[in-house]
Design a protein around this motif. Structure first.
Motif, short mmCIF file in Angstrom:
data_model
loop_
_atom_site.label_atom_id
_atom_site.label_comp_id
_atom_site.label_asym_id
_atom_site.label_seq_id
_atom_site.Cartn_x
_atom_site.Cartn_y
_atom_site.Cartn_z
N GLY A 282 18.61 -0.70 -5.56
CA GLY A 282 17.97 -1.99 -5.31
C GLY A 282 17.67 -2.19 -3.84
O GLY A 282 16.62 -2.73 -3.47
N SER A 283 18.58 -1.75 -2.98
CA SER A 283 18.38 -1.84 -1.55
C SER A 283 17.16 -1.03 -1.12
O SER A 283 16.34 -1.49 -0.31
N THR A 284 17.02 0.18 -1.67
CA THR A 284 15.86 1.02 -1.34
C THR A 284 14.56 0.35 -1.76
O THR A 284 13.55 0.39 -1.04
N GLN A 285 14.56 -0.31 -2.93
CA GLN A 285 13.36 -0.99 -3.40
C GLN A 285 12.95 -2.13 -2.48
O GLN A 285 11.77 -2.31 -2.16
N VAL A 286 13.94 -2.92 -2.03
CA VAL A 286 13.63 -4.02 -1.12
C VAL A 286 13.13 -3.48 0.22
O VAL A 286 12.19 -4.02 0.82
N LEU A 287 13.75 -2.40 0.70
CA LEU A 287 13.28 -1.78 1.94
C LEU A 287 11.82 -1.36 1.82
O LEU A 287 11.02 -1.57 2.74
N MET A 288 11.46 -0.79 0.69
CA MET A 288 10.08 -0.36 0.49
C MET A 288 9.13 -1.55 0.45
O MET A 288 7.99 -1.47 0.94
N LEU A 289 9.59 -2.68 -0.10
CA LEU A 289 8.77 -3.89 -0.09
C LEU A 289 8.56 -4.40 1.34
O LEU A 289 7.45 -4.81 1.71
N VAL A 290 9.63 -4.37 2.13
CA VAL A 290 9.53 -4.82 3.52
C VAL A 290 8.53 -3.98 4.29
O VAL A 290 7.60 -4.51 4.93
N TRP A 291 8.70 -2.66 4.23
CA TRP A 291 7.80 -1.79 4.98
C TRP A 291 6.41 -1.75 4.36
O TRP A 291 5.41 -1.60 5.07
N GLY A 292 6.33 -1.89 3.04
CA GLY A 292 5.02 -1.94 2.39
C GLY A 292 4.22 -3.15 2.82
O GLY A 292 3.02 -3.05 3.12
#
Length: 444
Positions: A282-292
């Motif tokens: 879940g942390s990786t998914q949120v990180l990808m949203l932030v950088w995306g």
């Protein structure tokens, strides 16, 4: 002279040459986007492997924060020094040296060692990567005139986002299946491959500043013939450029962006897991949203800024105004984040607060490039980057201390401080940036 040397000014009416130059310009731009992707994949390894590294080496949060901040110990100094050197040495060779050095610096850590090796490796890596962004921008923008620089400049910034978006899932998988040292080895190897490609395909474009036969410096867009027969242009002292309100405002605004980048790279994965309760996936998914979101905002800003400039809007508003507003929205989201109820609202505020600030990277670079004379851009950008990246030296250590002192509550204070920094940065962008005004002052 080989086909990788500085491209000559394109003669009018030569369509074949123009097409070839344009193709070369975008090839170089693509290579430098990948260059920035590798650069930020290198930076993100420690944040993605934070829990594994702390457990493996027995580190407290403060010790880990110190090791992360060690990356920035020489980062700012080398950024300024090489930025000044970039006005005298071809950026092609500077970029090649950086890529080789940052791959070599990670080799000992990939093999073994404890905290001392970790810190030494990060210090050397930071010294090698410090000048990367300004020199990459200088090389890229040398292929485009001022009114066409927003997109290629934004693409270099997008390389930061793409580096983390690609690194987050790939390196997380490598860390979980092969260990964090294997992830370090992987990014070092990719750097070597890039260096081999750059030797063959890299170079500077027709809008670069090139030395003439008499040793004078040719201004942007000036032909070699004119440069060698005309009088030597007066060179603007760096101190005058650095004293302009535009340079100060762009640097202050970009500082806020880099504070967010340092927080996101080093502590955001731990914040998501330890304070907000996300799983590793879940942390990786949120990180990808932030950088995306950061990538979308960077490209959107570039398009909107270009449209505004073509319609005659002053750069003060098309660049400084737009970048400042995005920083203020990010500040509001960060200041509201600790007060929001857990769940979707928290996620939205976090993604907005950390994702909207990234556009200022592109705004600051294109603004200073517009302001500074062609023979002073490398130094002006390098010194700006040196000042800005001190945020990377302060933020990780401060956040680590807050976490050790206050536990998970320390992240709350860190987010509030981040909101305050973004607020000040946004105000600086809106009130100080005006490259048209300051360029006129420099010309007198």
């Amino acid at each position: 002279m080989t086909d990788t040397d500085v491209a000559p000014a394109v003669p009018a009416g030569t369509s074949k040459t123009t097409t070839s130059t344009r193709r070369r310009a975008w090839t170089v731009t693509a290579l430098l986007v990948v260059f920035m992707m590798i650069n930020f994949a290198d930076k993100s390894v420690l944040g993605l492997a934070a829990e594994e590294i702390r457990e493996d080496l027995g580190l407290t949060a403060s010790a880990f924060g110190l090791a992360s901040s060690a990356f920035f110990l020489l980062f700012s100094i080398s950024g300024a020094a090489v930025g000044l050197l970039a006005d005298r040495v071809r950026p092609k060779w500077l970029l090649l040296a950086m890529a080789v050095l940052w791959s070599v610096s990670q080799a000992p850590l990939a093999v073994g060692g404890g905290l001392a090796v970790l810190i030494t490796s990060r210090v050397l890596l930071g010294a090698a990567e410090g000048p990367a962004f300004p020199v990459a921008q200088q090389a890229t923008l040398s292929w485009f005139p001022n009114h066409r620089r927003n997109l290629p400049g934004a693409l270099i910034v997008l390389g930061i986002t793409l580096g983390v978006l690609v690194a987050a899932p790939v390196l997380t998988w490598v860390i979980q299946n092969h260990g964090w040292r294997s992830a370090v080895a992987a990014v070092a190897l990719v750097g070597v491959v890039w260096a081999l490609l750059w030797v063959r395909l890299g170079g500077e474009g027709p809008y670069a500043t090139a030395p003439t036969r008499s040793g004078d410096v040719r201004s942007e867009g000036t032909s070699a013939a004119d440069a060698t027969t005309g009088p030597a242009p007066r060179r603007t002292p760096y101190r005058r450029i650095l004293a302009t309100r535009t340079w100060i405002g762009a640097t202050a605004a970009y500082f806020g962006t880099y504070w967010v980048i340092a927080f996101a790279l080093v502590w955001l994965p731990s914040y998501l897991q330890d304070a907000l309760g996300y799983s590793s996936a879940g942390s990786t998914q949120v990180l990808m949203l932030v950088w995306g979101l950061g990538g979308v905002v960077v490209l959107g800003q570039a398009g909107l800024t270009g449209w505004l400039l073509r319609r005659g809007t002053a750069s003060r508003w098309a660049r400084g105004g737009l970048g400042g507003v995005l920083l203020l929205i990010g500040a509001a989201a960060c200041l509201a984040l600790p007060l929001a109820p857990a769940g979707a609202v928290t996620a939205v505020l976090l993604v907005a607060g950390f994702g909207l600030a990234g556009a200022m990277s592109s705004v600051a670079v294109t603004t200073v490039t517009e302001l500074a004379p062609a023979d002073r851009r490398g130094g002006a950008l390098g010194i700006m980057n040196a000042v800005v990246t001190t945020a990377g030296l302060v933020a990780p250590t401060l956040i680590g201390h807050l976490v050790d002192t206050h536990g998970a509550e320390g992240y709350r204070y860190a987010v509030l401080i981040t909101g305050a920094v973004l607020l000040l940065s946004g105000v600086a962008a809106l009130t100080l940036i005006d490259p048209d005004r300051d360029a006129r002052l420099l010309s007198t």
